[in-house]
Design a protein around this motif. Structure first.
Motif, PDB file in Angstrom:
ATOM      1  N   ASN A 145       0.818  -1.204   0.000  1.00  0.00           N
ATOM      2  CA  ASN A 145       0.000   0.000   0.000  1.00  0.00           C
ATOM      3  C   ASN A 145       0.859   1.265   0.000  1.00  0.00           C
ATOM      4  OD1 ASN A 145      -2.459  -1.399   0.076  1.00  0.00           O
ATOM      5  ND2 ASN A 145      -2.304  -1.643   2.293  1.00  0.00           N
ATOM      6  N   ARG A 146       2.129   1.087   0.323  1.00  0.00           N
ATOM      7  CA  ARG A 146       3.057   2.214   0.290  1.00  0.00           C
ATOM      8  C   ARG A 146       3.830   2.195  -1.026  1.00  0.00           C
ATOM      9  NH1 ARG A 146       8.094   3.657   4.448  1.00  0.00           N
ATOM     10  NH2 ARG A 146       8.486   5.732   3.560  1.00  0.00           N
ATOM     11  N   SER A 147       4.755   1.271  -1.179  1.00  0.00           N
ATOM     12  CA  SER A 147       5.522   1.157  -2.420  1.00  0.00           C
ATOM     13  C   SER A 147       6.258  -0.179  -2.434  1.00  0.00           C
ATOM     14  CB  SER A 147       6.522   2.305  -2.537  1.00  0.00           C
ATOM     15  OG  SER A 147       7.126   2.332  -3.806  1.00  0.00           O
ATOM     16  N   ALA A 148       6.215  -0.881  -3.563  1.00  0.00           N
ATOM     17  CA  ALA A 148       6.833  -2.209  -3.615  1.00  0.00           C
ATOM     18  C   ALA A 148       7.184  -2.617  -5.039  1.00  0.00           C
ATOM     19  CB  ALA A 148       5.892  -3.249  -3.003  1.00  0.00           C
ATOM     20  N   VAL A 149       8.219  -3.443  -5.140  1.00  0.00           N
ATOM     21  CA  VAL A 149       8.575  -4.123  -6.388  1.00  0.00           C
ATOM     22  C   VAL A 149       8.435  -5.614  -6.136  1.00  0.00           C
ATOM     23  CG1 VAL A 149      10.372  -4.587  -8.089  1.00  0.00           C
ATOM     24  CG2 VAL A 149      10.199  -2.310  -7.056  1.00  0.00           C
ATOM     25  N   ILE A 150       7.577  -6.258  -6.914  1.00  0.00           N
ATOM     26  CA  ILE A 150       7.369  -7.706  -6.807  1.00  0.00           C
ATOM     27  C   ILE A 150       7.957  -8.356  -8.053  1.00  0.00           C
ATOM     28  CG2 ILE A 150       5.702  -9.545  -6.417  1.00  0.00           C
ATOM     29  CD1 ILE A 150       5.728  -7.354  -4.228  1.00  0.00           C
ATOM     30  N   ASN A 151       8.990  -9.148  -7.882  1.00  0.00           N
ATOM     31  CA  ASN A 151       9.637  -9.836  -8.999  1.00  0.00           C
ATOM     32  C   ASN A 151       9.164 -11.284  -9.061  1.00  0.00           C
ATOM     33  OD1 ASN A 151      11.244  -7.636  -9.870  1.00  0.00           O
ATOM     34  ND2 ASN A 151      12.732  -8.044  -8.246  1.00  0.00           N
ATOM     35  N   MET A 152       8.470 -11.628 -10.138  1.00  0.00           N
ATOM     36  CA  MET A 152       7.978 -13.001 -10.288  1.00  0.00           C
ATOM     37  C   MET A 152       9.151 -13.917 -10.612  1.00  0.00           C
ATOM     38  SD  MET A 152       5.054 -14.613 -10.011  1.00  0.00           S
ATOM     39  CE  MET A 152       3.543 -14.015 -10.779  1.00  0.00           C
ATOM     40  N   SER A 153       9.519 -14.713  -9.630  1.00  0.00           N
ATOM     41  CA  SER A 153      10.632 -15.640  -9.789  1.00  0.00           C
ATOM     42  C   SER A 153      10.079 -17.060  -9.955  1.00  0.00           C
ATOM     43  CB  SER A 153      11.569 -15.532  -8.586  1.00  0.00           C
ATOM     44  OG  SER A 153      12.732 -16.293  -8.788  1.00  0.00           O
ATOM     45  N   SER A 154      10.813 -18.019  -9.493  1.00  0.00           N
ATOM     46  CA  SER A 154      10.400 -19.425  -9.578  1.00  0.00           C
ATOM     47  C   SER A 154      11.247 -20.238  -8.614  1.00  0.00           C
ATOM     48  CB  SER A 154      10.602 -19.950 -11.000  1.00  0.00           C
ATOM     49  OG  SER A 154      10.459 -21.359 -11.043  1.00  0.00           O
ATOM     50  N   LEU A 155      10.658 -21.310  -8.115  1.00  0.00           N
ATOM     51  CA  LEU A 155      11.411 -22.240  -7.267  1.00  0.00           C
ATOM     52  C   LEU A 155      12.632 -22.771  -8.022  1.00  0.00           C
ATOM     53  CD1 LEU A 155      11.410 -23.665  -4.500  1.00  0.00           C
ATOM     54  CD2 LEU A 155      10.114 -25.520  -5.557  1.00  0.00           C
ATOM     55  N   LEU A 156      12.530 -22.825  -9.353  1.00  0.00           N
ATOM     56  CA  LEU A 156      13.655 -23.284 -10.167  1.00  0.00           C
ATOM     57  C   LEU A 156      14.842 -22.329 -10.085  1.00  0.00           C
ATOM     58  CD1 LEU A 156      11.828 -24.608 -13.364  1.00  0.00           C
ATOM     59  CD2 LEU A 156      12.943 -25.961 -11.580  1.00  0.00           C
ATOM     60  N   GLY A 157      14.607 -21.116  -9.575  1.00  0.00           N
ATOM     61  CA  GLY A 157      15.703 -20.178  -9.379  1.00  0.00           C
ATOM     62  C   GLY A 157      16.438 -20.377  -8.076  1.00  0.00           C
TER      63      GLY A 157
END
Length: 248
Positions: A145-157
């Motif tokens: 609700n403030r500020s965020a970066v969500i990086n879609m990764s993977s368990l394979l990483g």
């Protein structure tokens, strides 16, 4: 959150995120959804026609000028509120994953989409994320609700979880994204911007395949519930769709 920018929304998890966010009782005021070809994004277009808060941005991330177009479009809509969330969702995995079948372009294309694009897009919209973080009344805590970066990764990483090998281009690109997540979380901490890597689960999408055990709706429901629980304690972490921590 008042605003969110999601990449790769023509299908799969990106489209699912737009659907669920748009249907919330109190949806974000602005949902920015990128796609490569709006003419091929029929479902996304249908959502935008009904939900006036959904804004489609047709973009080619191989063209540096398109980043300026994205920033301009978002800036015009959010005005002085800034951008609350950047969700780097777009991803790619080549068909051939064993070392003896790999070609150079499998690696370079995967790395470009999975790590170069999210890094460059984050760089482009960072001023808008900082505005949102500073605009928030509560500057003592981090949240979407403030500020965020969500990086879609993977368990394979996950290097620690790798027990079967293979998947070289995809594994390496997501491990690189995880490394970028950690650095971003440190660099953006003083600005109040939360950063995580997120594993959506093995989901039935074009990328995940038809044998995956989780459907898009289940994954997206979990993801949105988890995003709502994130605080400064989670920044710089690798988190599963249901909130479980994953080893790097």
């Amino acid at each position: 959150m008042k605003s969110i920018l999601i990449t790769g929304c023509n299908r799969g998890l990106g489209l699912g995120l737009v659907k669920h966010l748009a249907s919330l009782p109190q949806p974000p005021q602005n949902i920015f959804a990128t796609c490569r070809d709006v003419n091929k994004a029929k479902e996304l277009t249908a959502i935008a026609e009904v939900s006036r808060n959904v804004h489609i941005i047709e973009t080619d991330f191989t063209d540096p000028k398109d980043y300026d177009k994205i920033v301009k479009t978002v800036s015009e809509k959010v005005d002085s509120d800034g951008l609350n969330v950047l969700f780097n969702n777009a991803g790619f995995s080549p068909k051939f994953t064993r070392l003896n079948l790999m070609k150079e372009d499998h690696i370079t294309k995967t790395f470009f989409i999975n790590i170069v694009v999210p890094l460059m897009l984050t760089k482009a919209v960072l001023p808008l994320l900082k505005v949102a973080a500073n605009k928030c009344d509560d500057k003592t805590h981090m949240s979407v609700n403030r500020s965020a970066v969500i990086n879609m990764s993977s368990l394979l990483g996950s290097i620690a979880d790798n027990t079967i090998g293979g998947f070289y281009p995809y594994r390496c690109s997501k491990a690189a994204l995880n490394a970028a997540t950690k650095s971003m979380s440190i660099d953006f901490k003083d600005d109040g911007i939360l950063v995580i890597s997120l594993h959506p689960g093995w989901v039935r999408t074009n990328l995940g395949g038809s044998n995956a055990p989780i459907d898009v709706d289940t994954s997206v429901n979990d993801i949105l519930n988890t995003l709502g629980t994130l605080t400064e304690e989670h920044t710089g972490c690798f988190i599963q769709h249901d909130g479980k921590m994953i080893p790097w």
